[in-house]
Design a protein around this motif. Structure first.
Motif, PDB file in Angstrom:
ATOM      1  N   THR A 104       0.850  -1.190   0.000  1.00 13.52           N
ATOM      2  CA  THR A 104       0.000   0.000   0.000  1.00 13.52           C
ATOM      3  C   THR A 104       0.884   1.239   0.000  1.00 13.52           C
ATOM      4  OG1 THR A 104      -0.083   0.004   2.428  1.00 13.52           O
ATOM      5  CG2 THR A 104      -1.838  -1.182   1.255  1.00 13.52           C
ATOM      6  N   GLN A 105       0.343   2.366  -0.429  1.00 11.96           N
ATOM      7  CA  GLN A 105       1.146   3.577  -0.531  1.00 11.96           C
ATOM      8  C   GLN A 105       1.604   4.093   0.828  1.00 11.96           C
ATOM      9  OE1 GLN A 105      -0.316   6.601  -3.170  1.00 11.96           O
ATOM     10  NE2 GLN A 105      -1.008   5.157  -4.707  1.00 11.96           N
ATOM     11  N   ASP A 106       0.885   3.750   1.891  1.00 11.61           N
ATOM     12  CA  ASP A 106       1.270   4.200   3.227  1.00 11.61           C
ATOM     13  C   ASP A 106       2.000   3.106   3.996  1.00 11.61           C
ATOM     14  OD1 ASP A 106      -0.877   2.528   3.470  1.00 11.61           O
ATOM     15  OD2 ASP A 106      -2.031   3.790   4.841  1.00 11.61           O
ATOM     16  N   ALA A 107       2.600   2.172   3.275  1.00  9.49           N
ATOM     17  CA  ALA A 107       3.291   1.045   3.902  1.00  9.49           C
ATOM     18  C   ALA A 107       4.434   1.516   4.795  1.00  9.49           C
ATOM     19  CB  ALA A 107       3.826   0.097   2.827  1.00  9.49           C
ATOM     20  N   ILE A 108       4.648   0.790   5.887  1.00 11.99           N
ATOM     21  CA  ILE A 108       5.729   1.089   6.825  1.00 11.99           C
ATOM     22  C   ILE A 108       6.888   0.129   6.558  1.00 11.99           C
ATOM     23  CG2 ILE A 108       6.398   1.197   9.252  1.00 11.99           C
ATOM     24  CD1 ILE A 108       3.453   1.672   9.939  1.00 11.99           C
ATOM     25  N   ILE A 109       8.004   0.677   6.084  1.00 12.89           N
ATOM     26  CA  ILE A 109       9.190  -0.127   5.801  1.00 12.89           C
ATOM     27  C   ILE A 109      10.109  -0.104   7.022  1.00 12.89           C
ATOM     28  CG2 ILE A 109      11.161  -0.483   4.272  1.00 12.89           C
ATOM     29  CD1 ILE A 109       8.531  -0.832   2.850  1.00 12.89           C
ATOM     30  N   PRO A 110      10.524  -1.266   7.543  1.00 10.27           N
ATOM     31  CA  PRO A 110      11.403  -1.301   8.723  1.00 10.27           C
ATOM     32  C   PRO A 110      12.714  -0.561   8.475  1.00 10.27           C
ATOM     33  CG  PRO A 110      10.524  -3.483   8.245  1.00 10.27           C
ATOM     34  CD  PRO A 110      10.169  -2.629   7.078  1.00 10.27           C
ATOM     35  N   ASP A 111      13.257   0.013   9.534  1.00 11.74           N
ATOM     36  CA  ASP A 111      14.495   0.781   9.419  1.00 11.74           C
ATOM     37  C   ASP A 111      15.628  -0.011   8.796  1.00 11.74           C
ATOM     38  OD1 ASP A 111      13.356   3.022  10.484  1.00 11.74           O
ATOM     39  OD2 ASP A 111      14.147   2.741  12.506  1.00 11.74           O
ATOM     40  N   ILE A 112      15.701  -1.311   9.090  1.00 11.85           N
ATOM     41  CA  ILE A 112      16.814  -2.122   8.596  1.00 11.85           C
ATOM     42  C   ILE A 112      16.821  -2.214   7.073  1.00 11.85           C
ATOM     43  CG2 ILE A 112      15.634  -4.364   8.632  1.00 11.85           C
ATOM     44  CD1 ILE A 112      18.249  -5.536   9.777  1.00 11.85           C
ATOM     45  N   LEU A 113      15.679  -1.924   6.429  1.00 11.48           N
ATOM     46  CA  LEU A 113      15.580  -1.992   4.968  1.00 11.48           C
ATOM     47  C   LEU A 113      15.653  -0.619   4.306  1.00 11.48           C
ATOM     48  CD1 LEU A 113      12.819  -4.713   4.437  1.00 11.48           C
ATOM     49  CD2 LEU A 113      15.285  -4.952   4.183  1.00 11.48           C
ATOM     50  N   ASN A 114      15.932   0.412   5.085  1.00 12.75           N
ATOM     51  CA  ASN A 114      15.952   1.755   4.523  1.00 12.75           C
ATOM     52  C   ASN A 114      17.112   2.010   3.578  1.00 12.75           C
ATOM     53  OD1 ASN A 114      13.593   2.926   5.480  1.00 12.75           O
ATOM     54  ND2 ASN A 114      14.493   3.415   7.468  1.00 12.75           N
ATOM     55  N   ILE A 115      18.097   1.097   3.555  1.00 14.01           N
ATOM     56  CA  ILE A 115      19.209   1.264   2.607  1.00 14.01           C
ATOM     57  C   ILE A 115      18.853   0.699   1.234  1.00 14.01           C
ATOM     58  CG2 ILE A 115      20.980   1.284   4.391  1.00 14.01           C
ATOM     59  CD1 ILE A 115      21.616  -1.617   3.687  1.00 14.01           C
ATOM     60  N   PHE A 116      17.654   0.102   1.116  1.00 15.18           N
ATOM     61  CA  PHE A 116      17.217  -0.457  -0.164  1.00 15.18           C
ATOM     62  C   PHE A 116      16.010   0.322  -0.691  1.00 15.18           C
ATOM     63  CE2 PHE A 116      18.726  -4.095   2.426  1.00 15.18           C
ATOM     64  CZ  PHE A 116      19.862  -4.401   1.697  1.00 15.18           C
ATOM     65  N   SER A 117      15.968   0.529  -1.990  1.00 16.02           N
ATOM     66  CA  SER A 117      14.818   1.196  -2.600  1.00 16.02           C
ATOM     67  C   SER A 117      13.656   0.210  -2.694  1.00 16.02           C
ATOM     68  CB  SER A 117      15.163   1.709  -4.007  1.00 16.02           C
ATOM     69  OG  SER A 117      16.197   2.658  -3.935  1.00 16.02           O
ATOM     70  N   ILE A 182      20.799   9.582   2.597  1.00 18.12           N
ATOM     71  CA  ILE A 182      21.687   9.425   1.449  1.00 18.12           C
ATOM     72  C   ILE A 182      21.037   8.556   0.383  1.00 18.12           C
ATOM     73  CG2 ILE A 182      23.861   8.425   0.666  1.00 18.12           C
ATOM     74  CD1 ILE A 182      24.316  10.988   2.128  1.00 18.12           C
ATOM     75  N   MET A 183      20.473   7.406   0.799  1.00 16.24           N
ATOM     76  CA  MET A 183      19.867   6.484  -0.156  1.00 16.24           C
ATOM     77  C   MET A 183      18.630   7.085  -0.813  1.00 16.24           C
ATOM     78  SD  MET A 183      21.660   3.806  -0.574  1.00 16.24           S
ATOM     79  CE  MET A 183      20.491   2.721  -1.391  1.00 16.24           C
ATOM     80  N   THR A 184      17.853   7.841  -0.030  1.00 14.94           N
ATOM     81  CA  THR A 184      16.657   8.484  -0.588  1.00 14.94           C
ATOM     82  C   THR A 184      17.042   9.488  -1.664  1.00 14.94           C
ATOM     83  OG1 THR A 184      15.398   8.213   1.456  1.00 14.94           O
ATOM     84  CG2 THR A 184      14.640   9.904  -0.072  1.00 14.94           C
ATOM     85  N   GLU A 185      18.041  10.319  -1.368  1.00 15.65           N
ATOM     86  CA  GLU A 185      18.472  11.332  -2.334  1.00 15.65           C
ATOM     87  C   GLU A 185      19.087  10.677  -3.572  1.00 15.65           C
ATOM     88  OE1 GLU A 185      20.922  14.328  -0.606  1.00 15.65           O
ATOM     89  OE2 GLU A 185      19.535  14.744   1.034  1.00 15.65           O
ATOM     90  N   ALA A 186      19.878   9.623  -3.358  1.00  9.17           N
ATOM     91  CA  ALA A 186      20.482   8.919  -4.492  1.00  9.17           C
ATOM     92  C   ALA A 186      19.404   8.244  -5.336  1.00  9.17           C
ATOM     93  CB  ALA A 186      21.490   7.885  -3.993  1.00  9.17           C
ATOM     94  N   SER A 187      18.434   7.626  -4.672  1.00  8.97           N
ATOM     95  CA  SER A 187      17.345   6.953  -5.396  1.00  8.97           C
ATOM     96  C   SER A 187      16.543   7.947  -6.223  1.00  8.97           C
ATOM     97  CB  SER A 187      16.419   6.231  -4.413  1.00  8.97           C
ATOM     98  OG  SER A 187      17.093   5.184  -3.764  1.00  8.97           O
ATOM     99  N   GLU A 188      16.237   9.096  -5.638  1.00 10.48           N
ATOM    100  CA  GLU A 188      15.474  10.120  -6.355  1.00 10.48           C
ATOM    101  C   GLU A 188      16.252  10.630  -7.562  1.00 10.48           C
ATOM    102  OE1 GLU A 188      14.619  12.995  -3.358  1.00 10.48           O
ATOM    103  OE2 GLU A 188      12.902  11.876  -2.548  1.00 10.48           O
ATOM    104  N   ILE A 195      16.212   5.269 -13.819  1.00 13.10           N
ATOM    105  CA  ILE A 195      16.989   4.121 -13.341  1.00 13.10           C
ATOM    106  C   ILE A 195      16.661   3.842 -11.876  1.00 13.10           C
ATOM    107  CG2 ILE A 195      19.340   3.296 -12.857  1.00 13.10           C
ATOM    108  CD1 ILE A 195      20.264   5.081 -15.197  1.00 13.10           C
ATOM    109  N   ASP A 196      16.528   2.561 -11.523  1.00 11.49           N
ATOM    110  CA  ASP A 196      16.310   2.156 -10.130  1.00 11.49           C
ATOM    111  C   ASP A 196      17.639   1.809  -9.497  1.00 11.49           C
ATOM    112  OD1 ASP A 196      13.631   2.480 -10.079  1.00 11.49           O
ATOM    113  OD2 ASP A 196      13.114   0.366 -10.231  1.00 11.49           O
ATOM    114  N   LYS A 231      29.744  14.751 -10.452  1.00 16.56           N
ATOM    115  CA  LYS A 231      29.400  16.063  -9.892  1.00 16.56           C
ATOM    116  C   LYS A 231      28.044  16.019  -9.198  1.00 16.56           C
ATOM    117  CE  LYS A 231      32.009  18.741 -13.331  1.00 16.56           C
ATOM    118  NZ  LYS A 231      31.909  19.675 -14.493  1.00 16.56           N
ATOM    119  N   ASP A 232      27.094  15.342  -9.812  1.00 16.18           N
ATOM    120  CA  ASP A 232      25.761  15.235  -9.214  1.00 16.18           C
ATOM    121  C   ASP A 232      25.805  14.408  -7.929  1.00 16.18           C
ATOM    122  OD1 ASP A 232      24.703  16.724 -11.270  1.00 16.18           O
ATOM    123  OD2 ASP A 232      23.995  14.984 -12.412  1.00 16.18           O
TER     124      ASP A 232
END
Length: 276
Positions: A104-117, A182-188, A195-196, A231-232
């Motif tokens: 679901t769009q409001d899904a709660i992702i555990p902290d341990i998985l926050n390094i993965f998109s 860092i991962m959120t900004e890189a993913s965006e 690209i994923d 640079k980016d």
């Protein structure tokens, strides 16, 4: 997707929603003949529950973990932590073995998985993305090996990068907010270029990238060659006042043979789709 004696199954699909698990398995097998999937229905009766869950992680090439807006149950967290620990122990954090999915769009992702998109389970392309293996790696490498003592400025310019690497290596809960940013900004950044990003390996930073069209891949290659890519990334990885020092020491590296191979696969896929 081929299996081996180590990976008897292609996917381990697990969540707190068995209907969703069954749907994912049916849709994946519908799209690829012979695909083998493992779920709670494959657990051996009488065997300790935790061993059944560990078997799923060990026997499967990919572990697809679905999350909703409610807090995950204990067994789901056990599987998640076990799968991540296995990746850390084998130094394969960037392999894409664990794929967190927002059911679901409001899904709660555990902290341990926050390094993965996470993947968005409601997208039309969700199943194709799980099956697609048009992936390649992009590295950040030092231009020259460190020799002797470096000045304090150069040391400071790498502090943030080293902190990021150590956070990934040890999956430190205390560092999760930093890694998540860092991962959120890189993913965006990569998503904006079509690209994923599925994970990051330690050592020289290695981004595991999944590409879905030739235009995005060729654009990435052009940015790499022109120097725009590093640079980016500097804007994401280090503070503004240290970016110039970072750029003097680091560069992106993409294997040309891997790039050409991935491009060829994407072109073949496009031609096959047009011929249908």
């Amino acid at each position: 997707m081929a299996t081996s004696c180590q990976n008897e199954y292609d996917f381990y699909v697990i969540s707190d929603d068995e209907d969703w698990e069954n749907k994912v398995i049916i849709e994946l097998q519908k799209r690829r003949q012979g695909l083998r999937c493992y779920s709670k229905r494959d657990h051996i009766p009488g065997k300790p529950k935790l061993e059944n869950f560990i078997d799923g992680v060990n026997k499967c090439k990919k572990v697809v973990v679905g999350f909703t807006s409610t807090l995950s149950t204990g067994y789901l967290m056990f599987v998640t932590e076990n799968a991540v620990q296995k990746m850390v122990d084998n130094n394969i954090i960037g392999s894409g073995k664990v794929i967190p999915v927002k059911i679901t769009q409001d899904a709660i992702i555990p902290d341990i998985l926050n390094i993965f998109s996470p993947a968005d389970g409601w997208e039309d392309s969700f199943y194709e993305k799980l099956l697609d293996e048009k992936n390649m790696k992009m590295k950040l490498v030092e231009k020259q090996p460190e020799a002797g003592l470096q000045n304090q400025e150069n040391s400071d310019s790498l502090e943030h990068l080293k902190r990021f690497i150590e956070s990934i290596r040890n999956v430190k809960v205390s560092e999760v907010p930093y890694v998540k940013r860092i991962m959120t900004e890189a993913s965006e950044y990569f998503l904006a270029n079509g690209i994923d990003i599925r994970g990051v390996n330690i050592g020289s930073i290695i981004f595991s990238l999944f590409v879905y069209d030739t235009k995005s891949l060729m654009n990435l290659w052009d940015m790499h060659l022109s120097g725009q890519l590093i640079k980016d990334l500097a804007k994401i990885l280090v503070p503004e006042d240290l970016q110039e020092l970072f750029l003097e020491k680091w560069m992106t590296e993409i294997d040309e043979a891997e790039y050409k191979s991935t491009l060829s696969k994407l072109i073949d896929k496009h031609l096959k789709f047009k011929s249908r």
